[in-house]
Design a protein around this motif. Sequence first.
Motif, PDB file in Angstrom:
ATOM      1  N   ASP A  43      20.120  22.259 -35.653  1.00  0.00           N
ATOM      2  CA  ASP A  43      19.272  22.732 -36.749  1.00  0.00           C
ATOM      3  C   ASP A  43      19.950  23.789 -37.607  1.00  0.00           C
ATOM      4  O   ASP A  43      19.818  23.796 -38.828  1.00  0.00           O
ATOM      5  CB  ASP A  43      17.949  23.293 -36.193  1.00  0.00           C
ATOM      6  N   THR A  44      20.683  24.711 -36.985  1.00  0.00           N
ATOM      7  CA  THR A  44      21.243  25.834 -37.729  1.00  0.00           C
ATOM      8  C   THR A  44      22.730  25.720 -38.021  1.00  0.00           C
ATOM      9  O   THR A  44      23.236  26.345 -38.949  1.00  0.00           O
ATOM     10  CB  THR A  44      21.017  27.152 -36.962  1.00  0.00           C
ATOM     11  N   GLY A  45      23.444  24.927 -37.199  1.00  0.00           N
ATOM     12  CA  GLY A  45      24.888  24.855 -37.357  1.00  0.00           C
ATOM     13  C   GLY A  45      25.615  26.064 -36.803  1.00  0.00           C
ATOM     14  O   GLY A  45      26.813  26.240 -37.030  1.00  0.00           O
ATOM     15  N   PHE A  46      24.898  26.924 -36.063  1.00  0.00           N
ATOM     16  CA  PHE A  46      25.474  28.134 -35.476  1.00  0.00           C
ATOM     17  C   PHE A  46      25.242  28.144 -33.960  1.00  0.00           C
ATOM     18  O   PHE A  46      24.329  27.475 -33.462  1.00  0.00           O
ATOM     19  CB  PHE A  46      24.833  29.387 -36.078  1.00  0.00           C
ATOM     20  N   PRO A  47      26.040  28.933 -33.223  1.00  0.00           N
ATOM     21  CA  PRO A  47      25.767  29.118 -31.796  1.00  0.00           C
ATOM     22  C   PRO A  47      24.412  29.798 -31.596  1.00  0.00           C
ATOM     23  O   PRO A  47      23.842  30.375 -32.534  1.00  0.00           O
ATOM     24  CB  PRO A  47      26.910  30.014 -31.318  1.00  0.00           C
ATOM     25  N   GLY A  48      23.909  29.755 -30.363  1.00  0.00           N
ATOM     26  CA  GLY A  48      22.644  30.412 -30.056  1.00  0.00           C
ATOM     27  C   GLY A  48      22.770  31.922 -30.112  1.00  0.00           C
ATOM     28  O   GLY A  48      23.876  32.485 -30.165  1.00  0.00           O
ATOM     29  N   GLU A  49      21.626  32.611 -30.086  1.00  0.00           N
ATOM     30  CA  GLU A  49      21.606  34.066 -30.216  1.00  0.00           C
ATOM     31  C   GLU A  49      22.410  34.747 -29.117  1.00  0.00           C
ATOM     32  O   GLU A  49      23.007  35.803 -29.329  1.00  0.00           O
ATOM     33  CB  GLU A  49      20.168  34.564 -30.197  1.00  0.00           C
ATOM     34  N   GLY A  50      22.448  34.144 -27.916  1.00  0.00           N
ATOM     35  CA  GLY A  50      23.184  34.743 -26.809  1.00  0.00           C
ATOM     36  C   GLY A  50      24.665  34.933 -27.102  1.00  0.00           C
ATOM     37  O   GLY A  50      25.301  35.842 -26.564  1.00  0.00           O
ATOM     38  N   PHE A  51      25.210  34.085 -27.966  1.00  0.00           N
ATOM     39  CA  PHE A  51      26.621  34.223 -28.336  1.00  0.00           C
ATOM     40  C   PHE A  51      26.855  35.529 -29.073  1.00  0.00           C
ATOM     41  O   PHE A  51      27.880  36.193 -28.889  1.00  0.00           O
ATOM     42  CB  PHE A  51      27.039  33.041 -29.208  1.00  0.00           C
ATOM     43  N   LEU A 101      34.836  29.684 -25.573  1.00  0.00           N
ATOM     44  CA  LEU A 101      34.596  28.293 -25.974  1.00  0.00           C
ATOM     45  C   LEU A 101      33.210  28.079 -26.567  1.00  0.00           C
ATOM     46  O   LEU A 101      33.012  27.199 -27.400  1.00  0.00           O
ATOM     47  CB  LEU A 101      34.812  27.363 -24.776  1.00  0.00           C
ATOM     48  N   SER A 102      32.242  28.889 -26.154  1.00  0.00           N
ATOM     49  CA  SER A 102      30.877  28.695 -26.648  1.00  0.00           C
ATOM     50  C   SER A 102      30.757  28.953 -28.143  1.00  0.00           C
ATOM     51  O   SER A 102      29.742  28.618 -28.754  1.00  0.00           O
ATOM     52  CB  SER A 102      29.892  29.597 -25.894  1.00  0.00           C
ATOM     53  N   SER A 103      31.810  29.533 -28.760  1.00  0.00           N
ATOM     54  CA  SER A 103      31.736  29.806 -30.197  1.00  0.00           C
ATOM     55  C   SER A 103      31.740  28.541 -31.038  1.00  0.00           C
ATOM     56  O   SER A 103      31.391  28.585 -32.220  1.00  0.00           O
ATOM     57  CB  SER A 103      32.887  30.717 -30.629  1.00  0.00           C
ATOM     58  N   ILE A 104      32.138  27.393 -30.455  1.00  0.00           N
ATOM     59  CA  ILE A 104      32.103  26.152 -31.244  1.00  0.00           C
ATOM     60  C   ILE A 104      30.983  25.223 -30.777  1.00  0.00           C
ATOM     61  O   ILE A 104      30.932  24.064 -31.178  1.00  0.00           O
ATOM     62  CB  ILE A 104      33.466  25.422 -31.229  1.00  0.00           C
ATOM     63  N   VAL A 105      30.086  25.742 -29.922  1.00  0.00           N
ATOM     64  CA  VAL A 105      28.907  24.973 -29.514  1.00  0.00           C
ATOM     65  C   VAL A 105      27.738  25.430 -30.377  1.00  0.00           C
ATOM     66  O   VAL A 105      27.329  26.587 -30.316  1.00  0.00           O
ATOM     67  CB  VAL A 105      28.594  25.180 -28.022  1.00  0.00           C
ATOM     68  N   VAL A 106      27.214  24.530 -31.198  1.00  0.00           N
ATOM     69  CA  VAL A 106      26.246  24.922 -32.214  1.00  0.00           C
ATOM     70  C   VAL A 106      24.945  24.134 -32.106  1.00  0.00           C
ATOM     71  O   VAL A 106      24.896  23.047 -31.531  1.00  0.00           O
ATOM     72  CB  VAL A 106      26.840  24.747 -33.634  1.00  0.00           C
ATOM     73  N   SER A 107      23.908  24.713 -32.699  1.00  0.00           N
ATOM     74  CA  SER A 107      22.605  24.061 -32.767  1.00  0.00           C
ATOM     75  C   SER A 107      22.607  23.017 -33.878  1.00  0.00           C
ATOM     76  O   SER A 107      23.185  23.219 -34.950  1.00  0.00           O
ATOM     77  CB  SER A 107      21.516  25.111 -33.035  1.00  0.00           C
ATOM     78  N   ALA A 143      25.799  43.980 -35.278  1.00  0.00           N
ATOM     79  CA  ALA A 143      24.755  43.893 -36.300  1.00  0.00           C
ATOM     80  C   ALA A 143      24.617  42.462 -36.795  1.00  0.00           C
ATOM     81  O   ALA A 143      25.620  41.776 -37.001  1.00  0.00           O
ATOM     82  CB  ALA A 143      25.080  44.814 -37.477  1.00  0.00           C
ATOM     83  N   PRO A 144      23.381  41.974 -36.984  1.00  0.00           N
ATOM     84  CA  PRO A 144      23.190  40.610 -37.497  1.00  0.00           C
ATOM     85  C   PRO A 144      23.948  40.343 -38.791  1.00  0.00           C
ATOM     86  O   PRO A 144      24.369  39.212 -39.036  1.00  0.00           O
ATOM     87  CB  PRO A 144      21.668  40.525 -37.711  1.00  0.00           C
ATOM     88  N   SER A 145      24.158  41.384 -39.599  1.00  0.00           N
ATOM     89  CA  SER A 145      24.904  41.194 -40.850  1.00  0.00           C
ATOM     90  C   SER A 145      26.370  40.844 -40.592  1.00  0.00           C
ATOM     91  O   SER A 145      27.066  40.371 -41.493  1.00  0.00           O
ATOM     92  CB  SER A 145      24.823  42.458 -41.707  1.00  0.00           C
ATOM     93  N   LYS A 146      26.837  41.092 -39.350  1.00  0.00           N
ATOM     94  CA  LYS A 146      28.226  40.801 -38.994  1.00  0.00           C
ATOM     95  C   LYS A 146      28.366  39.486 -38.228  1.00  0.00           C
ATOM     96  O   LYS A 146      29.479  39.091 -37.853  1.00  0.00           O
ATOM     97  CB  LYS A 146      28.795  41.945 -38.132  1.00  0.00           C
ATOM     98  N   TRP A 147      27.253  38.799 -37.965  1.00  0.00           N
ATOM     99  CA  TRP A 147      27.294  37.600 -37.144  1.00  0.00           C
ATOM    100  C   TRP A 147      28.155  36.493 -37.758  1.00  0.00           C
ATOM    101  O   TRP A 147      28.920  35.832 -37.052  1.00  0.00           O
ATOM    102  CB  TRP A 147      25.878  37.089 -36.884  1.00  0.00           C
ATOM    103  N   ASP A 148      28.018  36.280 -39.065  1.00  0.00           N
ATOM    104  CA  ASP A 148      28.784  35.213 -39.720  1.00  0.00           C
ATOM    105  C   ASP A 148      30.279  35.435 -39.544  1.00  0.00           C
ATOM    106  O   ASP A 148      31.025  34.506 -39.195  1.00  0.00           O
ATOM    107  CB  ASP A 148      28.438  35.139 -41.205  1.00  0.00           C
ATOM    108  N   ASP A 149      30.735  36.648 -39.792  1.00  0.00           N
ATOM    109  CA  ASP A 149      32.162  36.954 -39.678  1.00  0.00           C
ATOM    110  C   ASP A 149      32.643  36.815 -38.237  1.00  0.00           C
ATOM    111  O   ASP A 149      33.730  36.289 -37.979  1.00  0.00           O
ATOM    112  CB  ASP A 149      32.448  38.379 -40.180  1.00  0.00           C
ATOM    113  N   PHE A 150      31.830  37.299 -37.296  1.00  0.00           N
ATOM    114  CA  PHE A 150      32.191  37.209 -35.880  1.00  0.00           C
ATOM    115  C   PHE A 150      32.305  35.749 -35.458  1.00  0.00           C
ATOM    116  O   PHE A 150      33.263  35.350 -34.782  1.00  0.00           O
ATOM    117  CB  PHE A 150      31.152  37.939 -35.033  1.00  0.00           C
ATOM    118  N   TYR A 151      31.330  34.939 -35.877  1.00  0.00           N
ATOM    119  CA  TYR A 151      31.344  33.509 -35.544  1.00  0.00           C
ATOM    120  C   TYR A 151      32.577  32.829 -36.118  1.00  0.00           C
ATOM    121  O   TYR A 151      33.291  32.092 -35.413  1.00  0.00           O
ATOM    122  CB  TYR A 151      30.076  32.840 -36.080  1.00  0.00           C
TER     123      TYR A 151
END
Length: 378
Positions: free
Chosen positions: A68-76, A60-66, A90-98
């Motif tokens: 400022d950024t519109g993304f979940p926190g780094e812990g996600f 569920l935390s995948s739809i809880v966003v900041s 990898a950070p380059s994969k974060w967008d796809d994972f989110y």
Amino acid sequence: MNDHILKKISQIIIDSARKNETIEYNQISKQLGGAILPIRLNEPLGEISFRCIKHGFPPLSSIVVSHDTGFPGEGFFTWVAAKMGHPDLAPSKWDDFYSEQKNRVFNCGDWDSFIDQAFSSKKGTGKVANNVDLNKILASKGYLQGEQTQYYILTVKAFYENQQKGPYKYHVVVLEGDRILIQSTIEDNEKKQLLTPAKRKGIQLLLNYDSGIVFEEIKMMHYKPDRKGTELWEKEPSNSLNELILEERSLMLQQLSEEDIDSEKAQEESYYKDGKAIQYYGTRYERNPFNRGKAIAIHGVTCKACGFNFEEVYGERGKDFIEVHHIQPLYVLSEELEINPEYDLVPVCSNCHRMIHRKKDKILSIQELKDFIKKTPQ
């Protein structure tokens, strides 16, 4: 954390999920009457996501966003991703994972079952029966059959074929001898055919742990609680295991190559979207011949990270050759900077320069690279 609060937070997020909307940390805090500050929500969100994963639901935390950024926190992308079998996402994969996890949350239509399973106060009332005890199975060491190897990849089927409703789960365990190195799970709410994904996950985990491992050092064993006969473990045939390892190693190398190419492109302004002011490390000033000449005149032509000198190795052909690294980040769309070659540029060899820029989301300082070199056995 109080279960009543966790349940309330879950219901707030689920209300947004049913509307296919993300929700911000401050909105959750407001609906809780300020009982938990936005900055303090990471712990309960982590616990809620852990329960989601445990019971076969998307986090569920995948739809809880900041805000400022519109993304979940780094812990996600670190803690939650690791719980889902991606320990080094990898950070380059974060967008796809989110995007993938957000869509899974939006598409899940059985959140009432999650509430029942995750916050039921009565033992044995859950809708899914699962009598497979992983710790007991590992303690029995039934996987130690025939000639022993250094590493074991174990897949443990955690459901029976007569189970009518998901989640269906396989445990994936990587051991060195009888010592657990890494654990993960493969789950699906609908599909029972999870053995092949579990095999691949185990190989991926082991190759991430030791990319240089050889086939002869590995044995893969599969446990099924409802296997016919008395033997519940089955060995993966050597030829198919070898093929799987070769495939996964090839895919890993391909992914690394793609990330390396992406990091190279990230040093150019054209990589970034028009109109977006973003910090990046680039080559604009490193390639300027005046800046390079001044930097070399001040600092010399010996690499400041590893001490390599091209002339000493290549003779006349390497004389006066060195690359320069701009140590300060640049900003797309910013005005032209006035560069001080003494403080802004530093000579580095080609190898060190490439290592500095290899991860576009983690550019190394000269000292950090020196520390890597010191830690690496010569």
